[in-house]
Scaffold this active site. Structure first.
Site, mmCIF file in Angstrom:
data_model
loop_
_atom_site.group_PDB
_atom_site.id
_atom_site.type_symbol
_atom_site.label_atom_id
_atom_site.label_comp_id
_atom_site.label_asym_id
_atom_site.label_seq_id
_atom_site.Cartn_x
_atom_site.Cartn_y
_atom_site.Cartn_z
ATOM 1 N N GLN A 12 0.793 -1.219 0.000
ATOM 2 C CA GLN A 12 0.000 0.000 0.000
ATOM 3 C C GLN A 12 0.837 1.287 0.000
ATOM 4 O OE1 GLN A 12 -2.636 -1.741 3.350
ATOM 5 N NE2 GLN A 12 -4.009 -0.401 2.230
ATOM 6 N N ASP B 202 2.133 0.393 -7.889
ATOM 7 C CA ASP B 202 3.447 0.464 -8.544
ATOM 8 C C ASP B 202 4.361 1.504 -7.893
ATOM 9 O OD1 ASP B 202 2.508 -1.420 -10.258
ATOM 10 O OD2 ASP B 202 2.644 -0.201 -12.091
ATOM 11 N N ARG C 213 4.097 0.196 12.920
ATOM 12 C CA ARG C 213 3.783 -1.127 12.388
ATOM 13 C C ARG C 213 3.837 -1.052 10.865
ATOM 14 N NH1 ARG C 213 -1.685 -3.707 11.103
ATOM 15 N NH2 ARG C 213 -1.108 -5.872 10.732
ATOM 16 N N GLU D 189 -4.809 -1.992 14.307
ATOM 17 C CA GLU D 189 -5.378 -1.058 13.330
ATOM 18 C C GLU D 189 -6.719 -0.545 13.809
ATOM 19 O OE1 GLU D 189 -5.891 -2.338 9.215
ATOM 20 O OE2 GLU D 189 -3.942 -3.336 9.286
HETATM 21 C C1 PNW Z 1 -7.847 -3.364 6.754
HETATM 22 N N1 PNW Z 1 -13.883 -5.042 8.371
HETATM 23 O O1 PNW Z 1 -8.723 -4.397 6.391
HETATM 24 C C2 PNW Z 1 -6.484 -3.694 6.132
HETATM 25 O O2 PNW Z 1 -5.664 -4.391 7.044
HETATM 26 C C3 PNW Z 1 -5.732 -2.528 5.586
HETATM 27 O O3 PNW Z 1 -4.716 -2.975 4.699
HETATM 28 C C4 PNW Z 1 -6.681 -1.559 4.903
HETATM 29 O O4 PNW Z 1 -6.015 -0.504 4.303
HETATM 30 C C5 PNW Z 1 -7.674 -1.097 5.943
HETATM 31 O O5 PNW Z 1 -8.445 -2.195 6.337
HETATM 32 C C6 PNW Z 1 -8.636 -0.009 5.457
HETATM 33 O O6 PNW Z 1 -9.432 -0.466 4.407
HETATM 34 C C7 PNW Z 1 -10.010 -4.485 6.910
HETATM 35 O O7 PNW Z 1 -14.523 -6.068 8.071
HETATM 36 C C8 PNW Z 1 -10.733 -5.609 6.590
HETATM 37 O O8 PNW Z 1 -14.433 -4.194 9.099
HETATM 38 C C9 PNW Z 1 -11.999 -5.813 7.074
HETATM 39 C C10 PNW Z 1 -12.584 -4.860 7.887
HETATM 40 C C11 PNW Z 1 -11.887 -3.735 8.222
HETATM 41 C C12 PNW Z 1 -10.594 -3.547 7.724
#
Ligand code: PNW
Length: 479
Positions: free
Chosen positions: A26, A59, A84, A382
């Site tokens: 990302q 990219d 992280r 996160e």
């Molecule tokens: C995260 N949900 O995924 C990812 O770990 C990150 O790479 C991504 O950028 C971030 O979300 C924001 O989109 C998720 O079900 C997957 O609530 C699922 C959920 C939340 C975040």
């Protein structure tokens, strides 16, 4: 119950860790530079740009491959104690296996880690944030049980290379999302095998994770003294009413969503949640299958996987209201779960369709983890909010303040042992199938500037204060 692990007065425990997070694909860019191999997201975005909202790719992304020193400055500005980030497997091992080790890839991460340590920021390294080397996908990817050994070798190499400097390790980021790559075209590799491929991939990932954990125990732990975990993601699933049917739907949903990976690792008995076993076995039989679509672990594997985490790493963003009902095709995990969900129209929105702002759900989730898995130390790896990139990001400030307030209640009023919190993300970046259309950063990135200049948003002022003082000002909780 007020635990001894609390502090009151809107303060976080003195040793609480604040941080920010990213993932290699990302932010890094440099997709084909200095010997890096191709991974499944390179191939996915290059062969099917139409599957990405704005036909973009990672990219170049934030070009952190060249800008990592700038990134460290941003982190310092935010006053974090932890960063992280993830390592791109194909940047270290272009073929996925040990046949070729790419030394400039190693140098990149050594430099990043050194730059962080120089300013006293603790690195937390994710080994796998979705970017499998394409060479391994060509061998079947996570559908191939052998992937567990490829992962073990990769993990062992990372411990050897970086373990003297890295004390926080995450094997996988959100394995449920990795499995989505074997359900639909929403994620790489885009193999469509719902209700079969996802369960199979999960089975391999649990084995891979446990192998990496045991390698650390056997060869590295006594010298390196770090901690190893796996990041699981979960929404909170709130029963839509107080009826026993809705309460059961919520419990069933939580077991299929979080229990799928958490039960084998954190429960006393190990293995998949009994409810999940029962339902998928029953459905498989009804479909006329000879074997359950949910694979089985032998007694050996149940014991081998159980207990393979030194803390509970948890990603959380949002909440859904649930009731029981049939959704999804047959077969699919969605259909197996037997839950339908919706949102309350009064909940504030974000730029992401799936993300509604529901702070109280965070506290309920932390409480659920406490009671389900015997109160493990939880590191929130996160939590974040998306908008369209505005610098006056008041909605993001509202989100973090209120989610942090609920986290504090979970510590002080519910006795949860939450030990850390990293915000997603330090900067705007490539949001997978949604490209650059949604922004999660506390720093803005100008993607039309070749230098990818970064700019502070208003949330940095607020969060840096909270992270530095380890205190939430109750007075301005609600903006
Ligand atoms: C995260 N949900 O995924 C990812 O770990 C990150 O790479 C991504 O950028 C971030 O979300 C924001 O989109 C998720 O079900 C997957 O609530 C699922 C959920 C939340 C975040």
């Amino acid at each position: 119950v007020v635990s001894s692990y609390s502090s009151g007065n809107g303060s976080f425990p003195y040793n609480f860790l604040f941080g920010a997070a990213t993932a290699s694909y990302q932010v890094e860019g440099g997709w084909n530079l200095s010997g890096k191999g191709e991974n499944i997201w390179d191939v996915f975005t290059h062969t099917h740009p139409e599957w990405i909202a704005d036909h973009s790719s990672g990219d170049i992304a934030c070009d952190s491959y060249h800008n990592y020193k700038k990134d460290v400055k941003l982190l310092k500005k935010l006053q974090v104690q932890v960063y992280r980030f993830s390592i791109s497997w194909a940047r270290i091992l272009p073929n996925g296996d040990l046949s070729l080790i790419n030394h400039s890839g190693i140098t990149y991460y050594k430099n990043l880690i050194a730059a962080l340590r120089e300013v006293h920021i603790e690195p937390m390294v994710t080994m796998y944030h979705w970017d499998l080397p394409q060479a391994l996908e060509d061998k079947g990817g996570w559908l191939n049980t052998q992937m567990a050994d490829y992962f073990k070798n990769y993990a062992s190499l990372l411990f050897t290379l970086f373990g003297d400097q890295v004390k926080w390790w995450i094997t996988f980021n959100e394995p449920t999302e990795v499995c989505t790559g074997y359900v639909s075209r929403d994620a790489a590799p885009g193999v469509v095998l719902p209700g079969v491929g996802d369960y199979k991939a999960a089975h391999t990932i649990l084995q891979a994770h446990a192998k990496a954990y045991h390698v650390y125990d056997q060869k590295f732990r006594s010298k390196q003294k770090g901690r190893v975990s796996i990041t699981l993601s979960s929404r909170w699933l709130e029963p839509i009413s107080e009826s026993s049917e809705d309460i059961e739907a919520s419990e069933r949903g939580m077991q299929f969503e979080l229990g799928w990976f958490a039960h084998p690792i954190y429960s006393k008995s190990g293995d998949y949640p009994p409810l999940m076993r029962k339902i998928v076995d029953e459905h498989s039989r009804a479909e006329g299958l000879k074997y359950s679509r949910l694979p089985s672990f032998s007694g050996y594997w149940i014991k081998y996987i159980r207990g393979t985490a030194d803390f509970f790493a948890l990603n959380h963003y949002t909440t859904r209201l649930v009731t029981s009902g049939e959704e999804g095709e047959i077969p699919s995990k969605e259909h197996d779960t037997g839950v339908i969900s919706k949102v309350d129209p009064s909940w504030p929105s974000s730029a992401s369709k799936w993300l509604k702002v529901v702070p109280w759900g965070f506290r309920k989730l932390l409480k659920w983890v406490k009671s389900e898995y015997r109160n493990p130390p939880v590191f929130v790896t996160e939590n974040g909010f998306s908008d369209h990139g505005e610098l006056e990001d008041n909605d993001r400030i509202y989100y973090h303040k209120n989610y942090l307030a609920e986290l504090l209640k979970a510590i002080n009023e519910d006795g949860c042992k939450v030990i850390g919190y990293t915000v997603w993300s330090i900067m705007d970046n490539f949001e997978w199938e949604r490209g650059y259309t949604e922004k999660f950063g506390v720093f803005h990135v100008n993607f039309s500037d070749p230098a990818r200049s970064r700019q502070q948003k208003k949330s940095v002022e607020v969060l840096s204060k909270i992270f530095h003082l380890k205190k939430l000002d109750e007075a301005d909780n609600f903006v």
